[in-house]
Design a protein around this motif. Structure first.
Motif, mmCIF file in Angstrom:
data_model
loop_
_atom_site.group_PDB
_atom_site.id
_atom_site.type_symbol
_atom_site.label_atom_id
_atom_site.label_comp_id
_atom_site.label_asym_id
_atom_site.label_seq_id
_atom_site.Cartn_x
_atom_site.Cartn_y
_atom_site.Cartn_z
ATOM 1 N N ARG A 88 -76.957 -8.189 -56.688
ATOM 2 C CA ARG A 88 -78.078 -9.093 -56.923
ATOM 3 C C ARG A 88 -78.951 -8.589 -58.062
ATOM 4 N N LEU A 89 -79.186 -7.281 -58.101
ATOM 5 C CA LEU A 89 -80.002 -6.701 -59.175
ATOM 6 C C LEU A 89 -79.352 -6.942 -60.539
ATOM 7 N N VAL A 90 -78.072 -6.658 -60.670
ATOM 8 C CA VAL A 90 -77.382 -6.821 -61.953
ATOM 9 C C VAL A 90 -77.408 -8.285 -62.386
ATOM 10 N N TYR A 91 -77.140 -9.170 -61.434
ATOM 11 C CA TYR A 91 -77.112 -10.593 -61.767
ATOM 12 C C TYR A 91 -78.491 -11.095 -62.201
ATOM 13 N N ASP A 92 -79.536 -10.738 -61.461
ATOM 14 C CA ASP A 92 -80.880 -11.228 -61.775
ATOM 15 C C ASP A 92 -81.454 -10.586 -63.029
ATOM 16 N N PHE A 93 -81.258 -9.282 -63.178
ATOM 17 C CA PHE A 93 -81.865 -8.571 -64.301
ATOM 18 C C PHE A 93 -81.189 -8.893 -65.633
ATOM 19 N N TYR A 94 -79.883 -9.157 -65.597
ATOM 20 C CA TYR A 94 -79.144 -9.248 -66.854
ATOM 21 C C TYR A 94 -78.426 -10.576 -67.092
ATOM 22 N N LEU A 95 -78.280 -11.401 -66.064
ATOM 23 C CA LEU A 95 -77.506 -12.625 -66.232
ATOM 24 C C LEU A 95 -78.285 -13.899 -65.917
ATOM 25 N N GLN A 96 -79.140 -13.868 -64.914
ATOM 26 C CA GLN A 96 -79.832 -15.082 -64.472
ATOM 27 C C GLN A 96 -81.083 -15.332 -65.326
ATOM 28 N N LYS A 106 -88.539 -3.820 -64.842
ATOM 29 C CA LYS A 106 -87.120 -3.528 -64.659
ATOM 30 C C LYS A 106 -86.883 -2.017 -64.581
ATOM 31 N N SER A 107 -87.526 -1.281 -65.465
ATOM 32 C CA SER A 107 -87.358 0.180 -65.484
ATOM 33 C C SER A 107 -87.840 0.813 -64.196
ATOM 34 N N LYS A 108 -88.952 0.291 -63.656
ATOM 35 C CA LYS A 108 -89.499 0.852 -62.418
ATOM 36 C C LYS A 108 -88.525 0.687 -61.263
ATOM 37 N N VAL A 109 -87.954 -0.502 -61.127
ATOM 38 C CA VAL A 109 -87.004 -0.754 -60.047
ATOM 39 C C VAL A 109 -85.753 0.110 -60.209
ATOM 40 N N LEU A 110 -85.204 0.143 -61.422
ATOM 41 C CA LEU A 110 -83.996 0.925 -61.679
ATOM 42 C C LEU A 110 -84.220 2.407 -61.423
ATOM 43 N N LEU A 111 -85.392 2.903 -61.833
ATOM 44 C CA LEU A 111 -85.706 4.316 -61.642
ATOM 45 C C LEU A 111 -85.741 4.680 -60.168
ATOM 46 N N PHE A 112 -86.432 3.862 -59.376
ATOM 47 C CA PHE A 112 -86.549 4.177 -57.953
ATOM 48 C C PHE A 112 -85.223 4.018 -57.229
ATOM 49 N N MET A 113 -84.493 2.959 -57.532
ATOM 50 C CA MET A 113 -83.244 2.735 -56.812
ATOM 51 C C MET A 113 -82.208 3.807 -57.104
ATOM 52 N N ALA A 323 -94.608 -7.516 -64.945
ATOM 53 C CA ALA A 323 -94.555 -6.075 -65.201
ATOM 54 C C ALA A 323 -94.815 -5.276 -63.942
ATOM 55 N N ASN A 324 -95.318 -5.942 -62.891
ATOM 56 C CA ASN A 324 -95.655 -5.250 -61.654
ATOM 57 C C ASN A 324 -94.736 -5.739 -60.537
ATOM 58 N N PRO A 325 -93.608 -5.089 -60.317
ATOM 59 C CA PRO A 325 -92.679 -5.542 -59.281
ATOM 60 C C PRO A 325 -93.340 -5.609 -57.915
ATOM 61 N N GLY A 326 -93.203 -6.727 -57.257
ATOM 62 C CA GLY A 326 -93.759 -6.886 -55.920
ATOM 63 C C GLY A 326 -92.663 -7.160 -54.914
ATOM 64 N N TYR A 327 -93.032 -7.429 -53.698
ATOM 65 C CA TYR A 327 -92.060 -7.700 -52.656
ATOM 66 C C TYR A 327 -92.739 -8.509 -51.568
#
Length: 428
Positions: A88-96, A106-113, A323-327
């Protein structure tokens, strides 16, 4: 005491350290650095080296251990959910194209994951049988006590309303530890004290009561409702599950709810003496259902899920600036929008496993009941705050429950005894 009797002491110590750090490492280092942090220096000079250390430790343990990644039903459920999240991350971040996220977000999410959560998870999965769980309990309690004591000494807001500077009036655990995480440290200490008082005869009653009071003070003083609800729910489940009879579980839960309703005002007055802001927020929740915007977040998540209930639609959704990833503040709703029915099914399977382990461990795994207790606390807490891919403790707590057989009627002591018997037979 480890399950792998042949592992070296060095590997045992590092594996145990990794396990404890997953649960309380960041909270501990953030609190220990409290005397050196201020508005000018910030916290990164302490937290960034800590993250680098845990990453290095995780990589070392992953390649040092010769074990394969475990393959139990719950472990496979966890790996499936992680694969779903990565896809889901790859599809949303780079394709959708309809999913908007800034490069910073994007960097924040990738760094933590991929640099924080997954390395610790995979390291534990490879070294679970090399962890000394009794020592891990001891180190966890020491860490929680030090977190509380250091904040009592250096965090003036913890002792005086005059030093509370944030707009909500809640108390953070210093610059690097937010109020919810800080409150959960108190909840963990209080729940471990409940475990000691009810299941461990080798712990002095006065010590257990002292730790309980210290944990409750930190939990209430932090001013966040999530840790309080987690404590009430998990402690209620512990006392209910001790009966072993399901009808008694229902009766006990009903009695607890009745007592909370009848003595509502008295309990709120007691809380008010420690944390007026928590008392007001609890009263607001009881009277008006106020949820600090979470109701809107939940509604938005359900709207997204309804749009594509089978496969989900987004990795997550974002509040305000991308710029501020939420959930969503609820990992079941996170699973719904990320993986649809499949994601919900996987997450609910984990919840079921955690609750079942708490039920069985109250009768059959008393010595290591503390692990299902902490697992239940984190999974209950994740219903109102937190997310799966930022919290390695959720994956690891479900994983250790499965690998130690705590969600069944077998006992961890039986595993040790069986291995010892096998050694004796081979010697003869």
């Amino acid at each position: 005491m480890t399950i792998d009797k042949n592992c070296s002491k060095n590997l045992m110590y590092l594996s145990t350290l990794n396990f404890v750090l997953i649960f309380f490492g960041y909270q501990f280092i953030a609190s220990m650095g409290l005397p050196f942090m201020n508005a000018d220096t910030g916290s990164r000079f302490i937290t960034v080296p800590y993250r680098a250390f845990t990453l290095g430790l995780s990589i070392y343990l992953f390649f040092k251990s010769g074990n394969q990644l475990p393959s139990t039903s719950i472990a496979n459920c966890l790996w499936a959910y992680w694969i779903l999240l990565v896809i889901r991350l790859v599809y949303d971040f780079y394709l959708q194209s309809s999913f908007m996220i800034s490069e910073a977000g994007k960097s924040k999410v990738l760094l933590f994951m991929f640099c924080v959560t997954l390395p610790q998870v995979l390291a534990f999965a490879k070294t679970w049988d090399k962890v000394d769980y009794p020592k891990a309990l001891f180190y966890s309690v020491i860490s929680l006590v030090l977190i509380a004591v250091v904040n009592l000494i250096f965090n003036k807001a913890l002792l005086s309303d005059a030093f509370v500077t944030n707009t909500s009036g809640r108390v953070d655990g210093g610059i690097a530890l937010n109020t919810i995480s800080f409150g959960h440290c108190g909840t963990s200490l209080a729940l471990l004290s409940v475990f000691f008082l009810n299941y461990r005869k080798d712990v002095k009653k006065w010590m257990g009561i002292g730790l309980l009071l210290l944990g409750l003070f930190v939990m209430i003083r932090a001013g966040s409702r999530g840790p309080v609800f987690s404590f009430l729910i998990v402690s209620s489940l512990i006392f209910s599950f001790k009966s072993r009879q399901f009808i008694y579980v229902i009766l006990m839960m009903g009695l607890i709810v009745l007592c909370l309703s009848v003595f509502q005002n008295e309990l709120l007055d007691l809380v008010k003496n420690v944390s007026p802001v928590l008392s007001n927020r609890l009263m607001s929740t009881i009277q008006t259902g106020e949820m600090t915007g979470r109701d809107k977040s939940f509604a938005k998540a359900l709207e997204i899920w309804y749009d594509n209930p089978i496969l989900g639609k987004y990795f997550t959704f974002y509040f305000g600036s991308p710029a501020n990833p939420g959930y969503t503040h609820n990992i079941i709703l996170d699973a719904a929008i990320a993986g649809g029915i499949i994601g919900i099914g996987l997450i609910l399977a984990l919840y079921f496993s955690v609750l079942k382990s708490l039920y069985y461990s109250c009768s059959y795994n008393k010595e290591i009941l503390w692990i299902p207790i902490l697992a239940a606390q984190n999974f209950v807490g994740a219903l109102s705050s937190g997310n799966f891919y930022y919290s390695p403790v959720l994956t690891v707590s479900a994983l250790v429950i499965s690998l130690l057989g705590l969600n069944t009627m077998c006992t961890i002591t039986g595993i040790f005894e069986l291995e010892q018997d096998d050694d004796l037979e081979s010697d003869t």
